[in-house]
Design a protein around this motif. Structure first.
Motif, PDB file in Angstrom:
ATOM      1  N   HIS A 112      21.310  -0.956  20.236  1.00 33.41           N
ATOM      2  CA  HIS A 112      22.061  -0.601  19.042  1.00 33.41           C
ATOM      3  C   HIS A 112      22.092  -1.828  18.157  1.00 33.41           C
ATOM      4  O   HIS A 112      21.871  -2.942  18.633  1.00 33.41           O
ATOM      5  N   PRO A 113      22.360  -1.654  16.842  1.00 34.36           N
ATOM      6  CA  PRO A 113      22.533  -2.853  16.021  1.00 34.36           C
ATOM      7  C   PRO A 113      23.593  -3.776  16.625  1.00 34.36           C
ATOM      8  O   PRO A 113      24.701  -3.347  16.924  1.00 34.36           O
ATOM      9  N   VAL A 114      23.244  -5.028  16.846  1.00 36.59           N
ATOM     10  CA  VAL A 114      24.166  -5.953  17.494  1.00 36.59           C
ATOM     11  C   VAL A 114      25.079  -6.578  16.451  1.00 36.59           C
ATOM     12  O   VAL A 114      24.762  -6.602  15.264  1.00 36.59           O
ATOM     13  N   PRO A 115      26.238  -7.084  16.844  1.00 38.02           N
ATOM     14  CA  PRO A 115      27.144  -7.736  15.890  1.00 38.02           C
ATOM     15  C   PRO A 115      26.458  -8.922  15.217  1.00 38.02           C
ATOM     16  O   PRO A 115      25.513  -9.508  15.744  1.00 38.02           O
ATOM     17  N   HIS A 116      26.968  -9.293  14.047  1.00 38.02           N
ATOM     18  CA  HIS A 116      26.372 -10.399  13.299  1.00 38.02           C
ATOM     19  C   HIS A 116      26.342 -11.697  14.114  1.00 38.02           C
ATOM     20  O   HIS A 116      25.430 -12.501  13.993  1.00 38.02           O
ATOM     21  N   SER A 168      10.245  -3.526  17.262  1.00 36.66           N
ATOM     22  CA  SER A 168       8.836  -3.835  17.481  1.00 36.66           C
ATOM     23  C   SER A 168       8.222  -2.688  18.261  1.00 36.66           C
ATOM     24  O   SER A 168       8.915  -2.001  19.031  1.00 36.66           O
ATOM     25  N   ASN A 169       6.938  -2.477  18.042  1.00 35.72           N
ATOM     26  CA  ASN A 169       6.219  -1.420  18.748  1.00 35.72           C
ATOM     27  C   ASN A 169       6.873  -0.058  18.524  1.00 35.72           C
ATOM     28  O   ASN A 169       6.912   0.791  19.400  1.00 35.72           O
ATOM     29  N   GLY A 170       7.446   0.146  17.308  1.00 33.69           N
ATOM     30  CA  GLY A 170       8.073   1.415  16.971  1.00 33.69           C
ATOM     31  C   GLY A 170       9.389   1.670  17.661  1.00 33.69           C
ATOM     32  O   GLY A 170       9.909   2.781  17.621  1.00 33.69           O
ATOM     33  N   LYS A 171       9.980   0.649  18.298  1.00 30.98           N
ATOM     34  CA  LYS A 171      11.235   0.835  19.018  1.00 30.98           C
ATOM     35  C   LYS A 171      12.187  -0.308  18.703  1.00 30.98           C
ATOM     36  O   LYS A 171      11.783  -1.389  18.298  1.00 30.98           O
ATOM     37  N   ARG A 172      13.474  -0.028  18.941  1.00 32.93           N
ATOM     38  CA  ARG A 172      14.468  -1.094  18.839  1.00 32.93           C
ATOM     39  C   ARG A 172      14.467  -1.899  20.124  1.00 32.93           C
ATOM     40  O   ARG A 172      14.539  -1.334  21.227  1.00 32.93           O
ATOM     41  N   ILE A 173      14.370  -3.186  20.007  1.00 35.81           N
ATOM     42  CA  ILE A 173      14.503  -4.046  21.182  1.00 35.81           C
ATOM     43  C   ILE A 173      15.966  -4.114  21.582  1.00 35.81           C
ATOM     44  O   ILE A 173      16.308  -4.175  22.760  1.00 35.81           O
ATOM     45  N   THR A 174      16.817  -4.100  20.580  1.00 38.82           N
ATOM     46  CA  THR A 174      18.257  -4.025  20.835  1.00 38.82           C
ATOM     47  C   THR A 174      18.629  -2.549  20.899  1.00 38.82           C
ATOM     48  O   THR A 174      18.245  -1.775  20.018  1.00 38.82           O
ATOM     49  N   SER A 197      24.556  -3.424   6.776  1.00 34.37           N
ATOM     50  CA  SER A 197      26.008  -3.411   6.870  1.00 34.37           C
ATOM     51  C   SER A 197      26.477  -2.976   8.251  1.00 34.37           C
ATOM     52  O   SER A 197      27.600  -3.236   8.654  1.00 34.37           O
ATOM     53  N   GLY A 198      25.608  -2.280   8.998  1.00 32.19           N
ATOM     54  CA  GLY A 198      25.979  -1.855  10.342  1.00 32.19           C
ATOM     55  C   GLY A 198      25.719  -2.905  11.403  1.00 32.19           C
ATOM     56  O   GLY A 198      26.111  -2.747  12.554  1.00 32.19           O
ATOM     57  N   GLY A 199      25.097  -4.000  11.033  1.00 30.51           N
ATOM     58  CA  GLY A 199      24.823  -5.059  11.995  1.00 30.51           C
ATOM     59  C   GLY A 199      23.360  -5.468  11.990  1.00 30.51           C
ATOM     60  O   GLY A 199      22.588  -5.052  11.135  1.00 30.51           O
ATOM     61  N   PHE A 200      23.013  -6.276  12.960  1.00 30.73           N
ATOM     62  CA  PHE A 200      21.675  -6.846  13.048  1.00 30.73           C
ATOM     63  C   PHE A 200      20.874  -6.086  14.106  1.00 30.73           C
ATOM     64  O   PHE A 200      21.400  -5.687  15.132  1.00 30.73           O
ATOM     65  N   SER A 201      19.571  -5.858  13.829  1.00 32.23           N
ATOM     66  CA  SER A 201      18.740  -5.175  14.813  1.00 32.23           C
ATOM     67  C   SER A 201      17.345  -5.780  14.809  1.00 32.23           C
ATOM     68  O   SER A 201      16.920  -6.403  13.839  1.00 32.23           O
ATOM     69  N   VAL A 202      16.646  -5.582  15.934  1.00 31.96           N
ATOM     70  CA  VAL A 202      15.283  -6.078  16.100  1.00 31.96           C
ATOM     71  C   VAL A 202      14.408  -4.901  16.501  1.00 31.96           C
ATOM     72  O   VAL A 202      14.758  -4.154  17.412  1.00 31.96           O
TER      73      VAL A 202
END
Length: 308
Positions: free
Chosen positions: A251-255, A243-249, A236-241
């Motif tokens: 912050h959660p990016v907009p839909h 890998s390797n134990g970290k967010r590539i983005t 519900s907070g948005g989309f995130s990616v």
């Protein structure tokens, strides 16, 4: 959510009033709900039916065993306390029992005389005691050690997520609101998948293009992950990616930005660099992908690492 477990406390009556009260206080201090057997007058079939329902509706069964066997059921010739315990065993109710040590029993006899001693059914009491001590149990030699044993046991039961317990009505999840949110997310997800299908049609009919910025970030992060995995998640907070134990983005990016990232992941699959598990939105590099990552990233050594 603040879950409270209901504990059915079983014991003989006149000889264990202080011990039962100490157990009830320990249960309350642990933040749970005691169902004391003093609420019931065991001695009839109808009362036993009521007690069985209370045991069924409780999360945990606690037995306190002293020097008395208790009132006898005329049909089974067993005490009602033993029948309660055997019913908890039969229904596989989570349970624990506490029995007094000989030193504490002698102290009770000194205080209460024959009121603390089983005069009529001592053989049955010893047989019941052997049954209890063959299962999960602990001894106590004073009220403080009884309370400590109860408190420690309740801590263990509280960690058991299978136990249902009770919660306040205002803490219960709003199922209707959650379902509506899930429906909206599913609609958005379906629309994104449809748009991805269109992008795939375009990509298969066009010459192979250089990797996008998102695809390069994915490839870089996945090549550094121990399993070569990237996870795409939609909340519900948005989309995130990740890998390797970290967010590539960062912050959660907009839909609306999800399309680019999903297209980037699909591009790696289409090029034969990665395999996908669409049900879980997982993408994993294969040996071709690792070779491509080494080749492409050597061409772009100044590229920054994924943001954490």
């Amino acid at each position: 959510m603040n879950r409270k477990l209901q504990v059915f406390v079983s014991s003989t009556y006149t000889d264990l009033k202080r011990e039962r009260q100490a157990a009830v206080e320990a249960i309350l201090k642990a933040g749970h709900i005691p169902a004391g057997m003093e609420l019931f007058a065991a001695g009839s079939d109808e009362q036993m039916k009521v007690i069985r329902r209370w045991i069924d509706n409780s999360d945990v069964y606690l037995l306190i065993l002293g020097g008395r066997y208790g009132s006898i059921d005329p049909h089974t010739k067993k005490s009602y306390t033993q029948l309660e315990y055997e019913y908890a065993l039969e229904t596989e109710k989570p349970l624990f029992a506490l029995y007094m040590t000989k030193e504490y029993f002698d102290q009770k006899v000194g205080e209460m005389r024959t009121a603390a001693v089983e005069m009529d059914n001592s053989a049955a009491l010893q047989e019941f005691r052997r049954l209890v001590t063959s299962k999960m149990c602990a001894s106590f030699d004073n009220l403080a050690s009884l309370q400590l044993a109860v408190f420690q046991s309740m801590s263990d039961f509280n960690n058991d997520t299978k136990l249902v317990g009770w919660v306040r009505g205002d803490e219960v999840v709003n199922a209707k609101q959650t379902l509506e949110q899930m429906t909206v997310l599913q609609i958005e997800r379906d629309a994104i998948r449809k748009e991805l299908e269109e992008l795939k049609k375009v990509s298969t009919s066009s010459p192979l293009k250089p990797l996008s910025e998102e695809a390069m970030k994915l490839l870089r992060a996945m090549s550094r992950d121990a399993r070569g995995v990237a996870h795409l998640s939609l909340t519900s907070g948005g989309f995130s990616v990740e890998s390797n134990g970290k967010r590539i983005t960062p912050h959660p990016v907009p839909h609306r930005a999800e399309v680019r990232w999903r297209a980037a992941a699909q591009d790696l699959v289409d090029r034969g660099y990665a395999n996908s598990d669409e049900e879980r939105d997982l993408f994993q590099l294969n040996h071709v992908g690792y070779e491509a990552a080494e080749r492409l990233l050597n061409q772009n050594p100044a590229s920054p690492p994924p943001s954490s």
